[in-house]
Design a protein around this motif. Sequence first.
Motif, mmCIF file in Angstrom:
data_model
loop_
_atom_site.group_PDB
_atom_site.id
_atom_site.type_symbol
_atom_site.label_atom_id
_atom_site.label_comp_id
_atom_site.label_asym_id
_atom_site.label_seq_id
_atom_site.Cartn_x
_atom_site.Cartn_y
_atom_site.Cartn_z
ATOM 1 N N PHE A 113 0.834 -1.206 0.000
ATOM 2 C CA PHE A 113 0.000 0.000 0.000
ATOM 3 C C PHE A 113 0.866 1.253 0.000
ATOM 4 O O PHE A 113 0.551 2.241 -0.643
ATOM 5 C CB PHE A 113 -0.936 0.021 1.219
ATOM 6 C CG PHE A 113 -2.242 -0.687 0.999
ATOM 7 C CD1 PHE A 113 -3.071 -0.351 -0.066
ATOM 8 C CD2 PHE A 113 -2.673 -1.677 1.864
ATOM 9 C CE1 PHE A 113 -4.279 -1.006 -0.269
ATOM 10 C CE2 PHE A 113 -3.880 -2.335 1.676
ATOM 11 C CZ PHE A 113 -4.682 -1.997 0.604
ATOM 12 N N GLN A 114 1.970 1.194 0.745
ATOM 13 C CA GLN A 114 2.839 2.370 0.785
ATOM 14 C C GLN A 114 3.532 2.607 -0.550
ATOM 15 O O GLN A 114 3.760 3.739 -0.942
ATOM 16 C CB GLN A 114 3.871 2.226 1.896
ATOM 17 C CG GLN A 114 3.264 2.539 3.262
ATOM 18 C CD GLN A 114 4.309 2.826 4.306
ATOM 19 O OE1 GLN A 114 5.467 2.449 4.152
ATOM 20 N NE2 GLN A 114 3.905 3.462 5.387
ATOM 21 N N LYS A 115 3.840 1.509 -1.252
ATOM 22 C CA LYS A 115 4.472 1.662 -2.566
ATOM 23 C C LYS A 115 3.576 2.458 -3.504
ATOM 24 O O LYS A 115 4.040 3.207 -4.341
ATOM 25 C CB LYS A 115 4.708 0.272 -3.175
ATOM 26 C CG LYS A 115 6.025 -0.364 -2.867
ATOM 27 C CD LYS A 115 6.159 -1.565 -3.802
ATOM 28 C CE LYS A 115 7.116 -2.585 -3.303
ATOM 29 N NZ LYS A 115 7.016 -3.845 -4.051
ATOM 30 N N GLU A 116 2.281 2.221 -3.396
ATOM 31 C CA GLU A 116 1.325 2.868 -4.299
ATOM 32 C C GLU A 116 0.570 3.972 -3.564
ATOM 33 O O GLU A 116 -0.583 4.253 -3.873
ATOM 34 C CB GLU A 116 0.318 1.834 -4.824
ATOM 35 C CG GLU A 116 0.935 0.587 -5.413
ATOM 36 C CD GLU A 116 1.583 0.842 -6.759
ATOM 37 O OE1 GLU A 116 1.225 1.841 -7.399
ATOM 38 O OE2 GLU A 116 2.460 0.048 -7.143
ATOM 39 N N PHE A 117 1.222 4.573 -2.584
ATOM 40 C CA PHE A 117 0.530 5.514 -1.705
ATOM 41 C C PHE A 117 -0.191 6.604 -2.486
ATOM 42 O O PHE A 117 -1.386 6.869 -2.253
ATOM 43 C CB PHE A 117 1.549 6.142 -0.745
ATOM 44 C CG PHE A 117 0.927 6.858 0.421
ATOM 45 C CD1 PHE A 117 0.338 8.108 0.268
ATOM 46 C CD2 PHE A 117 0.906 6.283 1.680
ATOM 47 C CE1 PHE A 117 -0.251 8.751 1.334
ATOM 48 C CE2 PHE A 117 0.318 6.920 2.759
ATOM 49 C CZ PHE A 117 -0.261 8.164 2.580
ATOM 50 N N MET A 118 0.499 7.232 -3.403
ATOM 51 C CA MET A 118 -0.103 8.389 -4.074
ATOM 52 C C MET A 118 -1.252 7.980 -4.991
ATOM 53 O O MET A 118 -2.182 8.757 -5.198
ATOM 54 C CB MET A 118 0.958 9.180 -4.861
ATOM 55 C CG MET A 118 1.945 9.912 -3.981
ATOM 56 S SD MET A 118 1.233 10.824 -2.585
ATOM 57 C CE MET A 118 0.250 12.061 -3.401
ATOM 58 N N TYR A 119 -1.206 6.757 -5.523
ATOM 59 C CA TYR A 119 -2.333 6.287 -6.331
ATOM 60 C C TYR A 119 -3.582 6.236 -5.453
ATOM 61 O O TYR A 119 -4.643 6.738 -5.811
ATOM 62 C CB TYR A 119 -2.022 4.909 -6.916
ATOM 63 C CG TYR A 119 -3.246 4.207 -7.461
ATOM 64 C CD1 TYR A 119 -3.797 4.586 -8.686
ATOM 65 C CD2 TYR A 119 -3.870 3.201 -6.728
ATOM 66 C CE1 TYR A 119 -4.943 3.958 -9.165
ATOM 67 C CE2 TYR A 119 -5.001 2.569 -7.199
ATOM 68 C CZ TYR A 119 -5.535 2.944 -8.421
ATOM 69 O OH TYR A 119 -6.668 2.336 -8.888
ATOM 70 N N TYR A 120 -3.438 5.597 -4.283
ATOM 71 C CA TYR A 120 -4.600 5.470 -3.407
ATOM 72 C C TYR A 120 -5.025 6.833 -2.854
ATOM 73 O O TYR A 120 -6.202 7.095 -2.668
ATOM 74 C CB TYR A 120 -4.291 4.512 -2.242
ATOM 75 C CG TYR A 120 -4.210 3.078 -2.690
ATOM 76 C CD1 TYR A 120 -5.358 2.357 -2.967
ATOM 77 C CD2 TYR A 120 -2.985 2.454 -2.871
ATOM 78 C CE1 TYR A 120 -5.295 1.046 -3.393
ATOM 79 C CE2 TYR A 120 -2.911 1.140 -3.296
ATOM 80 C CZ TYR A 120 -4.064 0.443 -3.561
ATOM 81 O OH TYR A 120 -3.986 -0.845 -3.988
ATOM 82 N N TRP A 121 -4.036 7.667 -2.555
ATOM 83 C CA TRP A 121 -4.373 8.966 -1.983
ATOM 84 C C TRP A 121 -5.207 9.799 -2.966
ATOM 85 O O TRP A 121 -6.226 10.380 -2.596
ATOM 86 C CB TRP A 121 -3.087 9.722 -1.610
ATOM 87 C CG TRP A 121 -3.398 10.999 -0.900
ATOM 88 C CD1 TRP A 121 -3.517 12.251 -1.443
ATOM 89 C CD2 TRP A 121 -3.696 11.162 0.492
ATOM 90 N NE1 TRP A 121 -3.850 13.162 -0.482
ATOM 91 C CE2 TRP A 121 -3.968 12.518 0.722
ATOM 92 C CE3 TRP A 121 -3.744 10.273 1.576
ATOM 93 C CZ2 TRP A 121 -4.298 13.019 1.987
ATOM 94 C CZ3 TRP A 121 -4.075 10.773 2.829
ATOM 95 C CH2 TRP A 121 -4.339 12.129 3.016
ATOM 96 N N ASN A 122 -4.767 9.819 -4.182
ATOM 97 C CA ASN A 122 -5.417 10.711 -5.153
ATOM 98 C C ASN A 122 -6.625 10.082 -5.828
ATOM 99 O O ASN A 122 -7.413 10.797 -6.462
ATOM 100 C CB ASN A 122 -4.410 11.140 -6.223
ATOM 101 C CG ASN A 122 -3.413 12.155 -5.686
ATOM 102 O OD1 ASN A 122 -3.732 12.923 -4.789
ATOM 103 N ND2 ASN A 122 -2.213 12.160 -6.238
ATOM 104 N N CYS A 123 -6.766 8.778 -5.693
ATOM 105 C CA CYS A 123 -7.807 8.090 -6.435
ATOM 106 C C CYS A 123 -9.191 8.590 -6.032
ATOM 107 O O CYS A 123 -9.568 8.562 -4.862
ATOM 108 C CB CYS A 123 -7.701 6.589 -6.176
ATOM 109 S SG CYS A 123 -8.641 5.644 -7.334
ATOM 110 N N GLY A 124 -9.916 9.046 -7.009
ATOM 111 C CA GLY A 124 -11.310 9.424 -6.775
ATOM 112 C C GLY A 124 -11.502 10.764 -6.103
ATOM 113 O O GLY A 124 -12.633 11.166 -5.845
ATOM 114 N N LEU A 125 -10.411 11.477 -5.797
ATOM 115 C CA LEU A 125 -10.594 12.777 -5.152
ATOM 116 C C LEU A 125 -10.947 13.835 -6.189
ATOM 117 O O LEU A 125 -10.356 13.890 -7.264
ATOM 118 C CB LEU A 125 -9.325 13.208 -4.418
ATOM 119 C CG LEU A 125 -8.957 12.430 -3.163
ATOM 120 C CD1 LEU A 125 -7.664 12.970 -2.579
ATOM 121 C CD2 LEU A 125 -10.071 12.537 -2.132
ATOM 122 N N ALA A 126 -11.908 14.648 -5.852
ATOM 123 C CA ALA A 126 -12.298 15.734 -6.762
ATOM 124 C C ALA A 126 -11.880 17.054 -6.132
ATOM 125 O O ALA A 126 -11.297 17.083 -5.057
ATOM 126 C CB ALA A 126 -13.801 15.682 -6.978
ATOM 127 N N GLY A 127 -12.187 18.134 -6.800
ATOM 128 C CA GLY A 127 -11.903 19.452 -6.249
ATOM 129 C C GLY A 127 -10.543 19.955 -6.650
ATOM 130 O O GLY A 127 -9.870 19.393 -7.510
#
Lengths: 553, 339
Positions: free
Chosen positions: A124-138
Motif C-alpha cells: 500500500f505504501q508503494k502505491e501511496f499516491m495512487y490510493y491517496w489521489n484516487c477518486g478525489l475531486a476538487g
Amino acid sequence: MTAREILESYEEISIESQTGDDFFVFRLYGKTFLLITPNKDDFSSRPRIYLYNDAGFDFPHVLLYDEEVKENTLIPEGTYRSVCLYEPESIVFSVISYEDKLFDAIERLIELLTMSKAEREKEFQKEFMYYWNCGLAGRNAIVFLCQEDNFSKFVLYSNKQDTRFVEEGIVLSDINYRNKGERKWSERVDIEAYYIPVLDNRGILPPYRGRPWTTHNVKDIVYGKQIEHISFDTYQCLKTTQVSTRNMVLVFGMKGEQASITFAVMIKCNNNTRNTRRTILEKIREDAVAVEPIKTKREDYTFLSNIIGNDIGLRGKRALLIGAGSLGSYVAFEIIKNGVSNIKIYDDDILSNENLLRWAYGGLGVGRNKAEHISLLLNIMHPEIKAEGIPKSIDEKELANEVKNFDLVIVTIGNSDTQLKFNRMLNNIGCNIPVLYTWIEAGGEFSHILYVDYSKPGCYECLFTNESGEYVNNRASIAPEIVESNMIRNGCGGTRAAYGTAVLLRTTATLLTTFQKIISGELQGSTLIDITPNSAMNSLTPFPMEACSCCGH
Amino acid sequence: MKLKKEFESFFRKIRIDDETHVLKEKRDILQDDIESKLPEILADHGITISKSDIRMIDQGSYKYKTTITADVVDRDVAVIIPLDINDNPDPREIKGYLKDSITIWQRSVSVKEPCVRASYYENGEEWLHIDLPLYADDGGFKYLARGKATSDDYTWEPADPDGLNADLCDKILGHDQLRRIICYIKKWRNEKYAGSSGDHEIPPSIGLTYLACDCFIEQTGSDGDDDLLAFQKTMQGIKDRFVCTCYDGEVLTADISRRLPVEPYSDVFQKMKDSSTSYMVKFYKRLSKAVDNLTNAVNVESPHDAAEYIQKVLGTDFDVPPKEAVTAVTQSKREHSFG
C-alpha cells in the motif's frame, strides 16, 4: 498444457465456468476471479485477472475502479476490478511461453492474496499516491518544497483549478503573471498550510475502500503512541506555531521506496475557539472534527529532478554559459534539465532561419537574440528556473566579475582566440570554479571538452603550446588535416560549418557526464576529453604542457 | 550474505528508537504528580521527604534501546525515595502511598508485586502502562518494595537499580548487532507467547536480554553484519545453557538460570520456575524449535526457503523474497520505455 489444466493443477482453485479457451471464472481463497488467457497469436500478450463482483475487497494491487459488464456473451455480467500483477516493464512477455505466463500469473495472484499484514502495508505504501489521489475531486494541491526534512509554512496561491502550496523561501517566476490584466495566481489568506516531515512511516497507509482517513490518522502521525513519526523539532513547532484560520491544511512528506511521498489533508475544525489563536497541535488534538484528503501533486524543481534520476551534485549550482549558438543551445537546456536551475547566458547573436535545424527548440524565436530567447524558453519550463539572457558578448572584465557569482563556467563559443583570452585572464585572477571549454573541430566530426581547474596545472593555452614553449595550432585536433570541403561561405562573417547535429548531441552528453565526474571528484584536475562518433575518452594528447606560458612553470 | 536486506527491513519494522511525545508527556505528568503529591501523602503518615528528594530514573528496554513494537506500550520508571526501612518495614504501605499520589481518573492505578502500575486506556483498551518500581534509599543502600497490596509475602529487597542500568547499558549500547539480536529474541518471545497469560509463564525480558548478552558472538562478513548467523548462534547458545532431564526422548525438566550481576543477585528465572515446572519445559521446547528453524535457515541455499524458516520464528513481519525459480523464468532483464 491448456489453461484449464493449469488452473486445475492448483488445489486452491476451483473453476466455476469457462467460455471458449480464453475466459475462466474461478474461485480462490473465497474470492471469485476472471482469468483472460494470453492471446496465443500475439507472443507479447499477457494474462489478465479481474476480481469479480466484490466492491468491498481492500487489497493492494486490486484496483479501485469498477468496470461494469452487461450483456456480454463471453463473461458473466457484473462488476470487475482489475488485479495489477505486473510492474510496468518488469517482464518481457514475448520470451515467456504461454504456459509459463499462466503459471506465473496464478502464482502472483496467490502470493498477493497470501501476503502478511506487513507485506500488505508495504505494498500500500508503494502505491501511496495512487490510493491517496484516487477518486478525489476538487482543487488540486500543487506542492513546491525547497527541503523535505523540516517543518515549514506554505504560502498559498490559487487559480481556477489548482492551489499552489509554496514553501516560504521559494520564488516562482510566474506567480505575478497577468493575462489581460487578470492575475494568473492569487494569494490565499483564508487558510493556513504547513509542511510536516514524517521520519518514520510505519503504519501510515493511504485511504482506500472502507477505510477513509479520519482525524485519528492525523493524530496518530503527530501524536503517535508507540512509534514516533515526527521529529522532536517538528513536534515543538506544532506545539508553538499558532494558526489564525479556523481550518488548516497539513502537507505531510515521507520517504517512499523510490521517491518522496507528499500528501495534503484539510483539517476541519470546530468554531468553538475561533476567537483565540490555537497552536497546530491544539487544533489537531482538540478542535479537529473532520479531515478531507486533497488531491496532491508535488512539482518543485528538486522533486521533478529527483524522480527522473538526476545526479544530485548539480542541484543548486549556478552556471554561466558563454555562447548560445548551436552547442550552447543544447547545453543550456540539458544542464537545466539535469539540475542546474540557475543560469546566465551571454551571446550577442540573433537567431536566424539558417540556425533553426541545429538549434535546440528551433521552431520559435527567429529574429530574437539567442541568449534572451533561450532564457525565455527555460523560464517557461518551470517557475523555479532562473535563466537570464544577456544580449551581448562578454568581455574579459565582465567575465572576471561574473565568475564570482557562479559555480561553473561553460564556454561554448568555439572561437580559439576568444577562449585563449578568457583562459589567460581566468588563470591570472586565480579562478576557483570549474571552467569547461568546448569546441568542434573543422569538419564537424570530432569535438573536445577541456575541463580546467585553475588551481592545478593545465589550461586551454597548453593545447596551443609545444614542448619548447612555442605557439602551435591546437594539438588536440584529431582530424588529420584541415577540412575545407564543408564550409559554406556567404560573406565575411557569415561562414558556417555544415556539421549537422549529431556532434552537438555527443558533445552535450559528454559534457553532462563530465559535470558529474567533476562534482563526484572522479576528475582530479584539468582534463582534456576527445569525442569521436565512436567514443568519448580522456585524450592521449600530452596535457598539461609544462612550457605553457600561461599556466606553466 | 543471506537475508541481509530482509533482516534490515525487519528490524526497521519492529524497532522503537525512543519514547514518543505522548509517552514523554504522560511520564512527565506522572512525575509531576508524584513529586507534588507524594511528599504530602507521606507527611500525613509521619514520613518527611521533599520534592527534590524524589529521584526517578528510566529502567528497562527504553534505557538500553531494545524496545520493540507491541500491542501495549510498557514503560519502566524507577521511583527512589529516601526512607528508613526499619522505621517503615511494610513496603506495601509505601507502595499504597505512591498509588494514592498518582490516582486520577485519566489513569487506572494498581499495585503489582514489584511495582505500582499506571495504565492508560483508549476506547476501553489498554495502550500504555507505566510501571513504577519503588525503591527506598536507606543510607545509600537501595531496597525494592516487593509485595502485592494484600499479600502477606512482602519485603524490602536489596537492589541496585543504577548498577543494573549501568551494567546493561555498558553491555548493549554501542553494540548494534547485539541490540538487534535482543530485539529479535524479544519478538520471537512475543510471537510464541502471544496467547499466554499466566503469571510468570513468559520468559522475562531481563532474562532473555542477559542470556543474549552472554551467548552473543558478533557475526560479520565482507558485506556487513550477518544477523541470521548471529541470531542462530545466540539462540543455540541459550539453548545449550539449559540443563534438561529426558525420558524416552521426552523432555521432563528443563532448567536455566541467570543471576543478576548486582543486588539482589537473584536468578531472573526463579519466579518462572517457582510458578510451574512446565513453564521452563515449554520455554526450552519453543526455544529448541526456534533453533531448529534458524539452523535450517542457515543451511538452506535458497533465500526464499530460508526466509520461510525465519517466519516460523519471527512471524510474518519478516519478508520472504520471491522464489528464485519464478524469478528466473519470468523476470527478464529489465528494460525501460522512454517515458
